[in-house]
Enzyme design. Sequence first.
Site, PDB file in Angstrom:
ATOM      1  N   TYR A 135       0.820  -1.214   0.000  1.00 28.58           N
ATOM      2  CA  TYR A 135       0.000   0.000   0.000  1.00 28.58           C
ATOM      3  C   TYR A 135       0.854   1.264   0.000  1.00 28.58           C
ATOM      4  CZ  TYR A 135      -4.832  -1.578   0.762  1.00 28.58           C
ATOM      5  OH  TYR A 135      -6.091  -2.076   0.625  1.00 28.58           O
ATOM      6  N   LYS A 190       2.423 -15.287   2.977  1.00 27.13           N
ATOM      7  CA  LYS A 190       2.610 -15.996   1.708  1.00 27.13           C
ATOM      8  C   LYS A 190       4.092 -16.330   1.622  1.00 27.13           C
ATOM      9  CE  LYS A 190       1.043 -17.651  -2.197  1.00 27.13           C
ATOM     10  NZ  LYS A 190       0.064 -18.769  -2.273  1.00 27.13           N
ATOM     11  N   ASP A 222      -3.897 -17.935   0.946  1.00 27.31           N
ATOM     12  CA  ASP A 222      -4.922 -18.601   0.125  1.00 27.31           C
ATOM     13  C   ASP A 222      -5.672 -19.633   0.976  1.00 27.31           C
ATOM     14  OD1 ASP A 222      -2.515 -19.996   0.261  1.00 27.31           O
ATOM     15  OD2 ASP A 222      -2.559 -20.698  -1.820  1.00 27.31           O
ATOM     16  N   ASP A 246      -6.729  -6.410   4.065  1.00 22.96           N
ATOM     17  CA  ASP A 246      -7.817  -5.721   3.376  1.00 22.96           C
ATOM     18  C   ASP A 246      -8.807  -6.744   2.825  1.00 22.96           C
ATOM     19  OD1 ASP A 246      -9.231  -3.596   2.043  1.00 22.96           O
ATOM     20  OD2 ASP A 246      -8.258  -4.224   0.182  1.00 22.96           O
ATOM     21  N   ASP A 250     -12.751  -8.159   4.560  1.00 20.19           N
ATOM     22  CA  ASP A 250     -14.041  -8.114   3.853  1.00 20.19           C
ATOM     23  C   ASP A 250     -14.686  -9.498   3.839  1.00 20.19           C
ATOM     24  OD1 ASP A 250     -13.807  -5.397   3.224  1.00 20.19           O
ATOM     25  OD2 ASP A 250     -14.503  -5.697   1.158  1.00 20.19           O
TER      26      ASP A 250
HETATM   27  C1  IPM Z   1     -10.511  -0.462   3.705  1.00 21.21           C
HETATM   28  C2  IPM Z   1     -10.693   0.117   2.337  1.00 21.21           C
HETATM   29  C3  IPM Z   1      -9.491   0.995   2.010  1.00 21.21           C
HETATM   30  C4  IPM Z   1      -8.281   0.090   1.987  1.00 21.21           C
HETATM   31  C5  IPM Z   1      -9.605   1.814   0.724  1.00 21.21           C
HETATM   32  C6  IPM Z   1     -10.847   2.660   0.699  1.00 21.21           C
HETATM   33  C7  IPM Z   1      -8.392   2.668   0.505  1.00 21.21           C
HETATM   34  O1  IPM Z   1     -10.889  -0.887   1.410  1.00 21.21           O
HETATM   35  O2  IPM Z   1     -10.410   0.325   4.674  1.00 21.21           O
HETATM   36  O3  IPM Z   1     -10.445  -1.677   3.817  1.00 21.21           O
HETATM   37  O4  IPM Z   1      -7.978  -0.540   0.966  1.00 21.21           O
HETATM   38  O5  IPM Z   1      -7.611   0.013   3.002  1.00 21.21           O
HETATM   39 MG    MG Z   2     -11.051  -2.849   2.246  1.00 18.79          MG
END
Ligand code: IPM
Ligand code: MG
Length: 368
Positions: A135, A190, A222, A246, A250
Amino acid sequence: MKIAILPGDGIGTEIMAEAVKVLNALDLKFETETALVGGAAYDAHGHPLPEATLNLAKAADAVLFGAVGDWKYDKLERQYRPEQAILGLRKHLGLFANFRPAICYEQLTHASSLKPELVAGLDILIIRELTGDIYFGQPRGRRMAVDGHFPGAEEAFDTMRYSKPEIERIAHVAFQAARKRNKKVTSVDKANVLETFQFWKDVVTEVHAQYPDVTLEHMYVDNAAMQLVKAPKAFDVVVTGNMFGDILSDEAAMLTGSIGMLPSASLDKANKGLYEPSHGSAPDIAGKGVANPLATILSAAMMLRFSLNQPQAADRIESAVKAVLSAGLRTGDIWSEGTTKVGTREMGDAVVAAIVGKPAGKTITTKT
Ligand code: IPM
Ligand code: MG
């Protein structure tokens, strides 16, 4: 106590209004100051993270953040896109430790896409390193390739890198968090392919020597993605880098039924923090009054607990949220047959009512 309120874009302003309402219902003494961030700040001041907003965030004891982004900014040069605001805040405030709990509320077991028995009682914590990795790694950019499969062709590149102190400090955060929970850390890497993550694994193992009471396991990313949907309850604390974190956070969020329920905290070394829902700005439903404000409300609770030393106030918010869920109130994202669909504001009102001791549910008008 001073709280910087940064609502942002899309549903950000709607959900933030509810969280502020809930904070005000607690009868605590604090000052709030609101500032523009993301696309809203770009529209007004030509930059997603104006100097004044950054200074407010730095001066405050804690930051409560809504969400940023909208498709209409996708064509802007990267430095002006709304997402740069959150990345800039993380970087300038040194918010390296991101806590993303994935808790499946008993009342929402059936909202998950997984079988109820797989997620019932789920309570895992993803700890994502937030200021390093691919990042932020330099160099990055575009250039003409001098080697690789197509020398002379246009190419783009980013740099994945982690220094030893960066890995050490997030590993300490993870082991200490695990001590307060079920004493197990899964470090996701990884290492079979990437030098950066072989190093990650080595450093985490080294730090682990100081936490003999905590069990450490290593897992390739993975496989971790697969185990998360196969047997999520086998995890306790998951610690990983910025990029993998990240993605996995999710995925973990979805186990709980809705990302609309999940708060997060991003902390610096002194536990000063930025608190935000795990979800984004959802421009598709913005302005409709249907977004779920609970992730932001629960983020405010995390803020009270981690940065403002008000654990009882945090408990009150969390109990109120459980009470409104038990009363059957649901925003669209968590609605199911037999429950009552409410909008953003009604959900916020119901949480406030539960905090001040009025029965939730009964007096609420419903809209679908
Ligand atoms: C998160 C989001 C951010 C990230 C984006 C909006 C930059 O997806 O906070 O997970 O990738 O960190
Ligand atoms: Mg995110």
